[in-house]
Design a protein around this motif. Structure first.
Motif, PDB file in Angstrom:
ATOM      1  N   PHE A  55       0.959  -1.361   0.038  1.00 36.73           N
ATOM      2  CA  PHE A  55       0.043  -0.007   0.042  1.00 36.73           C
ATOM      3  C   PHE A  55       0.870   1.107   0.050  1.00 36.73           C
ATOM      4  O   PHE A  55       1.853   1.416   0.610  1.00 36.73           O
ATOM      5  N   SER A  56       0.431   2.359  -0.629  1.00 39.73           N
ATOM      6  CA  SER A  56       1.097   3.290  -0.405  1.00 39.73           C
ATOM      7  C   SER A  56       1.121   3.906   1.126  1.00 39.73           C
ATOM      8  O   SER A  56       0.067   3.431   1.571  1.00 39.73           O
ATOM      9  N   THR A  57       2.149   4.771   1.479  1.00 42.86           N
ATOM     10  CA  THR A  57       2.000   5.304   2.747  1.00 42.86           C
ATOM     11  C   THR A  57       0.749   5.975   3.343  1.00 42.86           C
ATOM     12  O   THR A  57       0.036   5.833   4.128  1.00 42.86           O
ATOM     13  N   ASP A  58       0.059   6.932   2.293  1.00 43.78           N
ATOM     14  CA  ASP A  58      -0.975   7.699   2.387  1.00 43.78           C
ATOM     15  C   ASP A  58      -2.406   6.773   2.388  1.00 43.78           C
ATOM     16  O   ASP A  58      -3.107   6.986   3.263  1.00 43.78           O
ATOM     17  N   SER A  59      -2.546   5.595   1.598  1.00 45.09           N
ATOM     18  CA  SER A  59      -3.487   4.775   1.777  1.00 45.09           C
ATOM     19  C   SER A  59      -3.499   4.120   2.974  1.00 45.09           C
ATOM     20  O   SER A  59      -4.486   3.906   3.441  1.00 45.09           O
ATOM     21  N   TRP A  60      -2.375   3.556   3.541  1.00 46.18           N
ATOM     22  CA  TRP A  60      -2.123   2.758   4.563  1.00 46.18           C
ATOM     23  C   TRP A  60      -2.592   3.754   5.702  1.00 46.18           C
ATOM     24  O   TRP A  60      -3.550   3.415   6.813  1.00 46.18           O
ATOM     25  N   LYS A  61      -2.272   4.907   5.856  1.00 45.21           N
ATOM     26  CA  LYS A  61      -2.698   5.962   7.100  1.00 45.21           C
ATOM     27  C   LYS A  61      -4.116   6.219   6.740  1.00 45.21           C
ATOM     28  O   LYS A  61      -4.830   6.048   7.938  1.00 45.21           O
ATOM     29  N   ASN A  62      -4.777   6.173   5.590  1.00 44.18           N
ATOM     30  CA  ASN A  62      -6.298   6.345   5.334  1.00 44.18           C
ATOM     31  C   ASN A  62      -7.053   5.455   5.992  1.00 44.18           C
ATOM     32  O   ASN A  62      -7.935   5.382   6.640  1.00 44.18           O
ATOM     33  N   PHE A  63      -6.552   4.023   5.735  1.00 40.73           N
ATOM     34  CA  PHE A  63      -7.028   2.986   6.153  1.00 40.73           C
ATOM     35  C   PHE A  63      -7.054   2.764   7.694  1.00 40.73           C
ATOM     36  O   PHE A  63      -8.183   2.496   8.313  1.00 40.73           O
ATOM     37  N   ILE A  64      -6.023   2.986   8.251  1.00 38.48           N
ATOM     38  CA  ILE A  64      -5.953   2.951   9.782  1.00 38.48           C
ATOM     39  C   ILE A  64      -6.837   4.011  10.106  1.00 38.48           C
ATOM     40  O   ILE A  64      -7.297   3.500  11.430  1.00 38.48           O
ATOM     41  N   SER A  65      -6.962   5.078   9.733  1.00 36.20           N
ATOM     42  CA  SER A  65      -7.497   6.074  10.303  1.00 36.20           C
ATOM     43  C   SER A  65      -9.082   5.706  10.301  1.00 36.20           C
ATOM     44  O   SER A  65      -9.963   5.951  11.263  1.00 36.20           O
ATOM     45  N   ARG A  66      -9.714   5.111   8.999  1.00 36.00           N
ATOM     46  CA  ARG A  66     -11.007   4.779   9.049  1.00 36.00           C
ATOM     47  C   ARG A  66     -11.273   3.573  10.104  1.00 36.00           C
ATOM     48  O   ARG A  66     -12.305   3.591  10.374  1.00 36.00           O
ATOM     49  N   LEU A  67     -10.326   2.739  10.208  1.00 40.72           N
ATOM     50  CA  LEU A  67     -10.578   1.440  11.180  1.00 40.72           C
ATOM     51  C   LEU A  67     -10.838   2.333  12.538  1.00 40.72           C
ATOM     52  O   LEU A  67     -11.474   1.678  13.346  1.00 40.72           O
ATOM     53  N   ARG A  68      -9.883   2.986  12.943  1.00 39.72           N
ATOM     54  CA  ARG A  68     -10.135   3.813  14.413  1.00 39.72           C
ATOM     55  C   ARG A  68     -11.512   4.481  14.592  1.00 39.72           C
ATOM     56  O   ARG A  68     -12.055   4.642  15.604  1.00 39.72           O
ATOM     57  N   ASP A  69     -11.798   4.986  13.488  1.00 33.75           N
ATOM     58  CA  ASP A  69     -13.251   5.816  13.417  1.00 33.75           C
ATOM     59  C   ASP A  69     -14.437   5.003  13.270  1.00 33.75           C
ATOM     60  O   ASP A  69     -15.492   5.694  13.368  1.00 33.75           O
ATOM     61  N   THR A  70     -14.283   3.667  13.139  1.00 34.38           N
ATOM     62  CA  THR A  70     -15.501   2.947  12.628  1.00 34.38           C
ATOM     63  C   THR A  70     -15.705   1.741  13.881  1.00 34.38           C
ATOM     64  O   THR A  70     -14.751   1.256  14.601  1.00 34.38           O
ATOM     65  N   ASP A  71     -17.088   1.743  14.302  1.00 33.19           N
ATOM     66  CA  ASP A  71     -17.363   0.655  15.002  1.00 33.19           C
ATOM     67  C   ASP A  71     -17.463  -0.599  14.485  1.00 33.19           C
ATOM     68  O   ASP A  71     -18.215  -0.682  13.501  1.00 33.19           O
ATOM     69  N   LEU A  72     -16.520  -1.447  14.885  1.00 30.18           N
ATOM     70  CA  LEU A  72     -16.500  -2.829  14.392  1.00 30.18           C
ATOM     71  C   LEU A  72     -17.396  -3.628  15.011  1.00 30.18           C
ATOM     72  O   LEU A  72     -17.054  -4.890  14.786  1.00 30.18           O
TER      73      LEU A  72
END
Length: 83
Positions: A55-72
């Motif tokens: 993953f590009s560094t930006d894509s990875w950061k966005n993915f992790i950010s979305r995980l943190r903001d999501t109720d799983l």
């Protein structure tokens, strides 16, 4: 990673691979490394010889950010057999 998590690290193929401490007792885990080429590599921690995802560094950061903001919790219930 969240600030309160301690990561487990190991060096393999010249890279420091990181795995969350929250997954230390789990069999289904991933670990990641920054390849210093603007790419984050992600692989199965049980089988480090299999190919890894890049993953590009930006894509990875966005993915992790979305995980943190999501109720799983609903996903977890589904994976455990609930509806």
């Amino acid at each position: 990673m969240r600030r309160n998590m301690v990561a487990h690290q190991r060096v393999d193929a010249g890279h420091v691979w990181v795995k969350s401490s929250r997954s230390a007792m789990e069999d289904s885990c991933v670990e990641f490394t920054d390849t210093c080429e603007g790419v984050v590599a992600v692989r199965d921690s049980k089988n480090s010889t299999t190919p890894y995802l890049r993953f590009s560094t930006d894509s990875w950061k966005n993915f992790i950010s979305r995980l943190r903001d999501t109720d799983l919790s609903s996903l977890n219930e589904h994976l455990q057999g609930g509806h």
